[in-house]
Design an enzyme around this catalytic site. Structure first.
Site, short mmCIF file in Angstrom:
data_model
loop_
_atom_site.label_atom_id
_atom_site.label_comp_id
_atom_site.label_asym_id
_atom_site.label_seq_id
_atom_site.Cartn_x
_atom_site.Cartn_y
_atom_site.Cartn_z
N VAL A 236 40.05 33.39 31.88
CA VAL A 236 39.10 34.54 32.26
C VAL A 236 39.93 35.17 33.25
CG1 VAL A 236 36.97 35.32 33.40
CG2 VAL A 236 37.06 33.48 31.63
N PRO A 237 40.57 36.29 33.05
CA PRO A 237 41.99 36.77 33.92
C PRO A 237 41.52 37.31 35.26
CG PRO A 237 41.49 38.32 32.14
CD PRO A 237 40.46 37.02 32.06
N CYS A 238 41.05 36.61 36.18
CA CYS A 238 40.81 36.97 37.61
C CYS A 238 41.89 37.35 38.13
CB CYS A 238 40.09 36.18 38.49
SG CYS A 238 40.70 34.56 38.52
N HIS A 239 43.10 36.95 37.85
CA HIS A 239 44.53 37.55 38.15
C HIS A 239 44.88 38.77 38.20
CE1 HIS A 239 45.31 35.75 34.06
NE2 HIS A 239 46.27 36.69 34.13
N ARG A 240 44.25 39.32 37.16
CA ARG A 240 44.55 40.92 36.81
C ARG A 240 43.57 41.93 37.65
NH1 ARG A 240 44.31 40.13 30.27
NH2 ARG A 240 45.70 38.28 30.18
#
Length: 298
Positions: free
Chosen positions: A261-265
């Site tokens: 779940v790409p919270c880094h984006r």
């Protein structure tokens, strides 16, 4: 330089800790690049900071990231971050079919997800069995947590910080039963971190355990294609809560399934990287690594 001379040079620059992983070395390089990107540091400068001979670092870094140190530096510049954000609103407004994340590109992880019921969340994990283990990843040790319904947690830990990372993740579901199980988690780690295994006919199953609001935020993050980014305010607008950017930020910070779940984006409005629960250096590493994967897939 002859091969023997190069080997001597490599040994001369190699850190004393023989247990270091590729990521340990690359992380030092990324840290130096991140602090000095405006000066466009030379390969020699980056290699000196990483503790490796320039040619050896070039090979290691390129093998790890799919990008040279110079290209990685370019991927971290503010202009690049702004380009990632350029069409974030339209990306989130688009309606994606299952397995698709944009024109011509399949969803990078082919994720199939479900959400626990509100009752499951309120129970704080009571009656839930979570199998966990630390597995190697391109970004250091990854704590992988599995339920019988799929991947429920993924976190990162630097050397010596594994107990703290485990305690942090257990805080999400304090009443669950935890069983250390390397065999149950290793296949999931491979599915997450090896792009060759990202297949539409074998979606990675994940289980989201959170409040209704948090799950809506996390589901929105799953719509972000590889190599794209968004902002807290764009997410808030997308879920129909345009004034809830701060609450969105809190939900992003609580995301228990990092990377997938790409919270880094999620970036700041001006393209700044903002915070990341597992460290800004790791966030930069993931964004740069994904840039290499995306470039390799084009």
């Amino acid at each position: 330089m002859s091969l023997s001379a190069e080997m001597v040079s490599v040994e001369k620059h190699r850190p004393e800790r023989s247990s270091e992983t590729d990521y340990d070395i690359v992380r030092r390089a990324i840290g130096y690049i991140s602090e000095n990107w405006r000066e466009q540091p030379s390969l020699d400068d980056v290699a000196g900071a990483a503790g490796l001979a320039p040619l050896a670092l070039q090979r290691l870094f390129t093998r790890w990231a799919g990008l040279s140190p110079k290209a990685f530096n370019q991927a971290l510049t503010l202009d690049h971050a702004r380009s990632l954000l350029a069409d974030s609103a339209s990306i989130l407004d688009a309606s994606y079919e299952v397995g698709l994340s944009g024109p011509g590109r399949l969803h990078d992880l082919f994720v199939s997800h479900e959400a626990m019921t509100p009752g499951d969340f309120k129970a704080r994990g009571h009656g839930l069995v979570i199998r966990y283990a630390f597995q190697p990843s391109p970004f250091g040790q990854a704590l992988v947590m599995m339920t019988d319904r799929g991947l429920a947690g993924l976190a990162f830990a630097d050397p010596g910080e594994e107990p703290a990372a485990l305690a942090d993740m257990k805080g999400h579901w304090p009443r669950a039963t935890y069983v250390e199980d390397d065999a149950a988690t290793e296949p999931a780690a491979r599915r997450v971190f090896e792009p060759a295994t990202w297949r539409p006919d074998q979606p990675l199953k994940i289980v989201m355990i959170g409040t209704d609001f948090e799950i809506r935020v996390w589901e929105t993050l799953l719509k972000l294609p590889l190599g794209k980014a968004t902002t807290y305010s764009d997410i808030a607008a997308h879920i129909g809560r345009p004034t809830a950017a701060r609450a969105v930020g809190t939900a992003v910070g609580k995301n228990p399934i990092s990377f997938v779940v790409p919270c880094h984006r999620v970036l700041g409005k001006g393209g700044g990287l903002c915070g990341y629960h597992w460290g800004l250096t790791r966030k930069r590493a993931i964004i740069g690594w994904e840039a290499g994967v995306a470039a390799g897939g084009n």
